[in-house]
Design a protein around this motif. Structure first.
Motif, mmCIF file in Angstrom:
data_model
loop_
_atom_site.group_PDB
_atom_site.id
_atom_site.type_symbol
_atom_site.label_atom_id
_atom_site.label_comp_id
_atom_site.label_asym_id
_atom_site.label_seq_id
_atom_site.Cartn_x
_atom_site.Cartn_y
_atom_site.Cartn_z
ATOM 1 N N LEU A 92 -3.163 5.142 -5.402
ATOM 2 C CA LEU A 92 -4.292 5.209 -4.475
ATOM 3 C C LEU A 92 -5.049 6.524 -4.584
ATOM 4 O O LEU A 92 -5.952 6.781 -3.779
ATOM 5 C CB LEU A 92 -3.796 5.021 -3.023
ATOM 6 C CG LEU A 92 -3.161 3.666 -2.702
ATOM 7 C CD1 LEU A 92 -2.748 3.610 -1.236
ATOM 8 C CD2 LEU A 92 -4.110 2.524 -3.023
ATOM 9 N N GLU A 93 -4.704 7.332 -5.571
ATOM 10 C CA GLU A 93 -5.415 8.594 -5.770
ATOM 11 C C GLU A 93 -6.860 8.325 -6.176
ATOM 12 O O GLU A 93 -7.134 7.360 -6.906
ATOM 13 C CB GLU A 93 -4.719 9.437 -6.842
ATOM 14 C CG GLU A 93 -3.313 9.884 -6.479
ATOM 15 C CD GLU A 93 -3.317 10.841 -5.299
ATOM 16 O OE1 GLU A 93 -4.314 11.595 -5.153
ATOM 17 O OE2 GLU A 93 -2.343 10.844 -4.532
ATOM 18 N N LEU A 117 0.829 -1.212 0.000
ATOM 19 C CA LEU A 117 0.000 0.000 0.000
ATOM 20 C C LEU A 117 0.858 1.253 0.000
ATOM 21 O O LEU A 117 0.513 2.256 -0.655
ATOM 22 C CB LEU A 117 -0.933 -0.018 1.218
ATOM 23 C CG LEU A 117 -2.010 -1.108 1.226
ATOM 24 C CD1 LEU A 117 -2.793 -1.081 2.535
ATOM 25 C CD2 LEU A 117 -2.968 -0.936 0.044
ATOM 26 N N TYR A 118 1.975 1.216 0.725
ATOM 27 C CA TYR A 118 2.876 2.380 0.755
ATOM 28 C C TYR A 118 3.440 2.658 -0.626
ATOM 29 O O TYR A 118 3.458 3.810 -1.088
ATOM 30 C CB TYR A 118 4.002 2.127 1.762
ATOM 31 C CG TYR A 118 5.120 3.135 1.670
ATOM 32 C CD1 TYR A 118 4.971 4.437 2.170
ATOM 33 C CD2 TYR A 118 6.336 2.780 1.063
ATOM 34 C CE1 TYR A 118 6.007 5.353 2.071
ATOM 35 C CE2 TYR A 118 7.372 3.694 0.968
ATOM 36 C CZ TYR A 118 7.198 4.981 1.467
ATOM 37 O OH TYR A 118 8.218 5.900 1.364
ATOM 38 N N ASN A 157 0.847 4.089 -2.857
ATOM 39 C CA ASN A 157 0.593 5.490 -2.530
ATOM 40 C C ASN A 157 1.687 6.384 -3.087
ATOM 41 O O ASN A 157 1.416 7.476 -3.600
ATOM 42 C CB ASN A 157 0.481 5.655 -1.021
ATOM 43 C CG ASN A 157 0.107 7.068 -0.620
ATOM 44 O OD1 ASN A 157 -0.888 7.622 -1.112
ATOM 45 N ND2 ASN A 157 0.892 7.684 0.263
#
Length: 300
Positions: free
Chosen positions: A46-47, A37-38, A41
């Protein structure tokens, strides 16, 4: 201390060690998810704009059409592979050595050839003779994918059914022959019904493989779900990049959902089969003994 047939029951130290390994494994998985997830991002995956593409009617229509074409190929190939599997299993169990050996060679050949090569070879063949193939010539990619899946999975299903037939107790077969049944009657009335029933969960599990293998259609430009996802990811631009990650996650989740549904069906059928074997209701002795007494009293 209780023991198992397969292994000794773990002691206090082993249980503590297993708990530690479980916690460490869970932490490692959570760490991997957090790192993923990092990185997503950081890369801007993840926008909200990236995931907002799925609110577009055209994108939803492409995904819907891809799912429908995938299920169409799966339905046709699944049914044909089961039919072919039964025919090949019967032929391989034939008493005629020539039929049995030719069938065994056919099964081993197409189980050994990679499915992708079979599909691609059929596609090239159909394109070469497109003008003389009629209906198939108008749907070369569809039939290349269907026939390739049918042949490969039919050979696998044949081995599954053959294993189920060989698992039927020999005494039942000998009893059937003693009653005067012919070989065809023994096969259709005794062996195949029991083999299909006992191997049905495995056969449905192989259908899960058939469903997943429909994704190979993107190689021959058939517009199934994976090809639709690839087309969308290549043509849509969000923040200067193609939303490949988002499309792959969504399409992968759809594949997982469809496969889990089939796997759940296999589990349900297996449990139902076990209940059918062990859950037969038997009348109690008192009730059975009471019926003749009641009949005699009524007659008197």
């Amino acid at each position: 201390m209780s023991s198992s047939v397969l292994y000794d029951a773990p002691g206090p130290k082993a249980r503590t060690r297993n708990r530690i390994y479980t916690v460490l494994g869970a932490l490692a998985v959570l760490g991997l998810i957090a790192f993923t997830l990092y990185r997503m991002n950081v890369k801007g995956q993840l926008e909200p704009e990236v995931w907002n593409i799925f609110n577009n009617a055209g994108v939803r229509s492409s995904i819907r059409d891809g799912v429908l074409t995938t299920l169409k190929v799966f339905a046709v190939a699944g049914v044909l592979s089961l039919v072919l599997g039964v025919l090949l299993a019967v032929a391989r169990l034939s008493d005629h050595k020539a039929v049995s050996r030719v069938t065994a060679g056919f099964i081993e050949l197409f189980r050994a050839i990679p499915l992708l090569i079979t599909i691609y070879a059929l596609w090239v063949l159909f394109l070469t003779y497109k003008d003389s193939l009629g209906v198939i010539g108008d749907n070369t990619a569809f039939w290349a994918l269907v026939i390739g899946l049918t042949v490969y999975n039919g050979c696998v299903q044949a081995e599954v059914i053959r294993a189920g037939v060989n698992a039927v107790p020999r005494g039942q077969v000998e009893a059937a022959y003693a009653l005067g049944l012919r070989k065809s009657q023994v096969m259709t009335m005794l062996l195949l019904p029991q083999a299909v029933r006992s191997m049905l969960p495995t056969m449905i599990s192989q259908l899960v493989v058939t469903l997943k293998d429909t994704s190979l259609g993107y190689i021959i430009t058939y517009n199934e779900l994976l090809f639709a996802a690839r087309t969308m990811a290549s043509n849509i631009i969000v923040n200067g990049e193609n939303p490949i990650t988002a499309v792959v996650i969504v399409v992968g989740a759809i594949y997982v959902a469809m496969c889990l549904a089939l796997a759940g069906l296999a589990t349900w059928i297996e449990k139902r089969g076990r209940r059918a074997k062990t859950g037969i209701a038997v009348a109690s002795a008192s009730a059975t003994d009471a019926e003749p007494a009641v009949a005699e009293a009524t007659a008197d």
